[in-house]
Design a protein around this motif. Structure first.
Motif, mmCIF file in Angstrom:
data_model
loop_
_atom_site.group_PDB
_atom_site.id
_atom_site.type_symbol
_atom_site.label_atom_id
_atom_site.label_comp_id
_atom_site.label_asym_id
_atom_site.label_seq_id
_atom_site.Cartn_x
_atom_site.Cartn_y
_atom_site.Cartn_z
ATOM 1 N N ALA A 92 0.834 -1.190 0.000
ATOM 2 C CA ALA A 92 0.000 0.000 0.000
ATOM 3 C C ALA A 92 0.880 1.256 0.000
ATOM 4 C CB ALA A 92 -0.923 -0.004 1.211
ATOM 5 N N VAL A 94 4.091 1.235 -1.250
ATOM 6 C CA VAL A 94 4.886 1.198 -2.469
ATOM 7 C C VAL A 94 3.991 0.672 -3.590
ATOM 8 C CG1 VAL A 94 6.987 0.323 -3.539
ATOM 9 C CG2 VAL A 94 6.923 0.729 -1.078
ATOM 10 N N GLY A 95 3.418 1.597 -4.353
ATOM 11 C CA GLY A 95 2.491 1.198 -5.406
ATOM 12 C C GLY A 95 3.232 0.720 -6.637
ATOM 13 N N MET A 96 2.491 0.103 -7.551
ATOM 14 C CA MET A 96 3.166 -0.431 -8.731
ATOM 15 C C MET A 96 2.297 -0.296 -9.973
ATOM 16 S SD MET A 96 5.309 -3.889 -8.984
ATOM 17 C CE MET A 96 6.385 -4.181 -10.379
ATOM 18 N N GLY A 115 -8.660 0.321 -4.156
ATOM 19 C CA GLY A 115 -7.631 0.459 -3.116
ATOM 20 C C GLY A 115 -8.165 1.153 -1.871
ATOM 21 N N ARG A 168 -5.331 4.357 -10.254
ATOM 22 C CA ARG A 168 -5.646 3.345 -9.254
ATOM 23 C C ARG A 168 -4.527 3.260 -8.220
ATOM 24 N NH1 ARG A 168 -6.251 -2.468 -11.795
ATOM 25 N NH2 ARG A 168 -4.008 -2.264 -11.878
ATOM 26 N N ALA A 169 -3.291 3.365 -8.722
ATOM 27 C CA ALA A 169 -2.148 3.275 -7.801
ATOM 28 C C ALA A 169 -2.081 4.485 -6.881
ATOM 29 C CB ALA A 169 -0.856 3.118 -8.592
ATOM 30 N N ILE A 172 -4.457 5.379 -3.379
ATOM 31 C CA ILE A 172 -4.219 5.028 -1.973
ATOM 32 C C ILE A 172 -3.022 5.807 -1.435
ATOM 33 C CG2 ILE A 172 -5.299 2.759 -2.009
ATOM 34 C CD1 ILE A 172 -2.551 1.534 -2.453
ATOM 35 N N GLN B 326 -2.528 -7.469 -5.989
ATOM 36 C CA GLN B 326 -1.439 -7.548 -4.996
ATOM 37 C C GLN B 326 -0.696 -6.225 -4.913
ATOM 38 O OE1 GLN B 326 0.639 -10.777 -6.729
ATOM 39 N NE2 GLN B 326 -0.476 -12.352 -5.590
ATOM 40 N N GLY B 327 -0.467 -5.614 -6.070
ATOM 41 C CA GLY B 327 0.266 -4.347 -6.113
ATOM 42 C C GLY B 327 -0.441 -3.235 -5.370
ATOM 43 N N LEU B 328 -1.765 -3.378 -5.187
ATOM 44 C CA LEU B 328 -2.504 -2.355 -4.446
ATOM 45 C C LEU B 328 -2.567 -2.688 -2.961
ATOM 46 C CD1 LEU B 328 -5.534 -1.612 -6.749
ATOM 47 C CD2 LEU B 328 -3.770 -0.015 -6.042
ATOM 48 N N GLY B 329 -1.938 -3.777 -2.568
ATOM 49 C CA GLY B 329 -1.961 -4.146 -1.164
ATOM 50 C C GLY B 329 -3.166 -4.980 -0.780
#
Lengths: 259, 439
Positions: A92, A94-96, A115, A168-169, A172, B326-329
């Motif tokens: 949360a 470190v977004g990707m 998110g 989207r990233a 959050i 997963q990348g959003l936690g």
């Protein structure tokens, strides 16, 4: 510019990171500092370990069965591989953004709202609406989609999808955004839009960008790290790397002679 | 590097042209074979539908005979031995056979022996006396009058009317004798014979008398049984598939389990019946012949199908969807239940419904747990004795009466209708849940 960033402590500090896939030594003793408000480009030929290194920064490699990581990666002086670290919380922060746009097969709104929803960041419906709107606006997508937030995210064009993924990233409010070749599946116009977006976003986040495009690295990054055969060959200011690299291999690569 | 041979020249050779022609011929042959295969399959289907449908039509209609009955007050008077005040009970104790036989004697003056009276009575179904009794109970004011009533004929008469009994066969080899045929011819000439759609077939339970045997009990039995199957096999199967596909470590144990699940899908269904027999009846002592045990047994049989289909459709969900979440936690469970399972839902549902429709048509395992019993009543609870459609078909196919041939076909048609409905539901659900995921 260099002088200004040196005094602040690094956002992420990687120290002696090694990654193994089974018997393959994918990342070999890499140490690297990444700073807030900067775009750091990771460049290098295919299979050089730059994406693998990137995926260590939010522990996405954990999902690969035979992948082992050693060394230390500090996020704000906290070792993200320490046992008490919650991977879910780490991701949360470190977004990707991935190579291929991967919006959820849900509405545009739900893509961005996902998110904040799972982390409980919005208190009211209006709150969530605002988070979605602002995130889409920051991602430069709001004007294109504001009238069709209920459409499926997957119906957008490739470039729009990738900006949706960025929205989207950032919905959050992560501290770091990892981007794994975010433009490699996009046409030049969409690429230009995403690049402009990355430049706008760099204030407020530490952005680490893996790219195969020299021009992209030169255009939008402040720091550049050159990887080759799993090793970090050279790391420094982008202008310095592209004008007067110290390593022969770096020079060969950026001039297109090293493959 | 060596240079290529002169390919330009080779392109001009006649072999190249011949090869090309041959390729076109193969292509045409392949297409024709494909068409032929579809043709054979279509022919088989058409044969099934025509042969079943032809017989089934007769199963849905039943023959009745109109007869004038004098409701003789003498016969409805309480007998001295069993005096009853209550009218209904008095009617109950009255001899309907006598009323009917008297009516027949008026109809056919040639009846003069007791044995002929009995044979004339056998033109009617046992149901006829019940109809008559109910009529008198409902309309007592008609006592003393002559009424024309439409009464259900026996299955033998029904078969004669439908032309399924050949009058040229020697009398001794025929269930319906010449005398009865003559009576029937007279009735027919009088316009007293008619055929109606049999509502009993859809609303009644099983019976030894084909003319009043129905499939309603079996339908309810099937519905209850499949309900139990669905409610047990679906959650267990999908959860097992989700765990195996998304959470379990990949090791020898899971590989072993996977091999076993795949093998179980190929195990003959009767083996699951034996398992159900020993597990549910012998050990758990659940009620025999009940939809509960039937459903659980079919669930055992359906589980491997559901697990395999669910795993395949979970595996087909693009990895990008998982990494995105997963990348959003998202936690592993959130990844699976918010994204992976909804995307895999069409495949999971299709697998479940394929399993259920196999269960709907299954007989063998149910024989092992006693669902083969002759059950007249419609089950009201999961623990009541019940039968199911395919078992009902099996029982009727095994019955000696000629009329059950039609009933069997009619029941098969109903079963096919249910299967079609279930599969249509699968298609609908698939489209309803289908989402486009770029891969």
């Amino acid at each position: 510019m260099t002088m200004a960033t040196v005094q602040t402590p690094p956002k992420i500090s990687a120290q002696g990171v090694n990654v193994f896939y089974g018997d393959t030594h994918a990342v070999d003793n890499v140490s690297l500092d990444l700073y807030q408000d900067e775009v750091t480009a990771l460049i290098g030929p295919s299979g050089c370990g730059k994406s693998t290194f990137l995926r260590c920064l939010n522990r996405m490699n954990d999902t690969i069965a035979d992948c082992r990581v050693s060394g230390q990666i500090l996020l704000d002086d906290e070792d993200i591989y320490a046992s008490q670290i919650d991977v879910v919380q780490l991701r949360a922060r470190v977004g990707m953004v991935f190579q291929k746009p991967n919006p959820f097969p849900k509405s545009i709104y739900d893509n961005v709202a996902y998110g904040p929803r799972i982390h409980g960041l919005a208190d009211t419906r209006e709150d969530l609406d605002e988070i979605v709107a602002v995130s889409l606006e920051k991602a430069g997508l709001w004007d294109e989609v504001k009238d069709r937030l209920d459409h499926l995210g997957t119906t957008l064009s490739g470039g729009q999808q990738q900006r949706l993924c960025i929205a989207r990233a950032i919905a959050i409010d992560p501290e770091v955004i990892l981007m794994d070749e975010p433009c490699s599946a996009l046409d030049p116009i969409a690429t230009a839009k995403v690049e402009a977006l990355i430049e706008e976003l760099k204030g407020g986040y530490a952005i680490i960008l893996v790219t195969h495009s020299m021009q992209q690295a030169a255009r939008i990054s402040q720091k550049t790290a050159f990887f080759h055969l799993g090793q970090l060959i050279e790391f420094g200011d982008t202008t310095q790397i592209f004008t007067s690299p110290t390593s022969g291999r770096t020079r060969d690569y950026i001039t297109g002679r090293l493959v | 590097m060596t240079s290529l041979p002169n390919l330009k020249k080779r392109w001009g050779r006649p072999q190249v042209q011949r090869r090309l022609r041959r390729r076109y011929i193969y292509e045409r042959i392949f297409r024709m074979l494909g068409l032929a295969a579809i043709g054979v399959a279509g022919l088989a289907l058409a044969t099934l539908i025509v042969s079943v449908g032809k017989n089934a039509f007769g199963g849905f209609v039943q023959t009745s005979i109109d007869v004038d009955i004098y409701l003789n007050p003498e016969d409805l008077r309480p007998s001295s031995a069993r005096y009853r005040h209550d009218f209904a009970e008095r009617v109950e104790s009255a001899d309907m056979r006598k009323l009917l036989a008297d009516a027949l004697e008026r109809q056919f003056p040639d009846i003069d022996t007791d044995s002929e009276r009995r044979r004339a009575l056998q033109l009617f179904s046992l149901q006829a006396r019940r109809t008559l009794r109910d009529y008198i109970t409902a309309t007592p004011e008609k006592i003393g009058q002559t009424v024309r009533m439409r009464l259900l004929a026996s299955d033998d008469v029904d078969q004669v009317v439908k032309g399924n009994i050949d009058p040229r066969v020697p009398e001794s080899d025929r269930r319906v004798k010449d005398k009865e045929l003559a009576w029937l011819a007279a009735l027919r000439a009088d316009g007293r014979i008619s055929r109606q759609l049999s509502t009993t077939f859809f609303t009644g339970g099983d019976s030894r008398e084909p003319e009043i045997a129905g499939i309603f009990g079996a339908i309810i039995g099937s519905v209850l049984t499949l309900l139990v199957t669905l409610l047990t096999a679906f959650p267990i199967g999908t959860l097992a598939a989700i765990y195996l596909e998304e959470f379990s470590p990949q090791n020898r144990l899971t590989a072993f389990i996977e091999v076993n699940i795949n093998n179980l899908a190929a195990v003959p269904s009767i083996v699951f019946g034996l398992l159900g027999l020993s597990l549910f009846l012998s050990i758990l002592e659940l009620p025999r012949s009940s939809p509960l045990v039937g459903g659980l047994t079919l669930a055992l049989m359906t589980l491997p199908t559901i697990i395999i289909a669910s795993r395949a459709s979970l595996r087909a969900v693009p990895q990008g969807l998982r990494t995105a979440a997963q990348g959003l936690g998202a936690s592993p469970m959130q990844v699976v239940f918010h994204h992976v399972v909804p995307s895999a839902m069409p495949g999971i549902l299709t697998g479940t419904i394929i399993g259920l429709s196999r269960g709907l048509g299954e007989t063998a395992p149910l024989l092992m747990i006693g669902m083969v019993a002759f059950v007249v009543s419609t089950p009201n609870a999961l623990t009541d004795a019940a039968t199911v459609l395919p078992v009902q078909i099996f029982l009727w196919a095994d019955s000696p009466e000629r009329a059950f041939v039609e009933k069997t076909s009619a029941a098969i048609l109903v079963l096919l209708g249910f299967l079609l409905a279930v599969n249509a539901l699968a298609v609908w659900l698939r489209q309803r849940f289908e989402v486009h995921i770029p891969d």
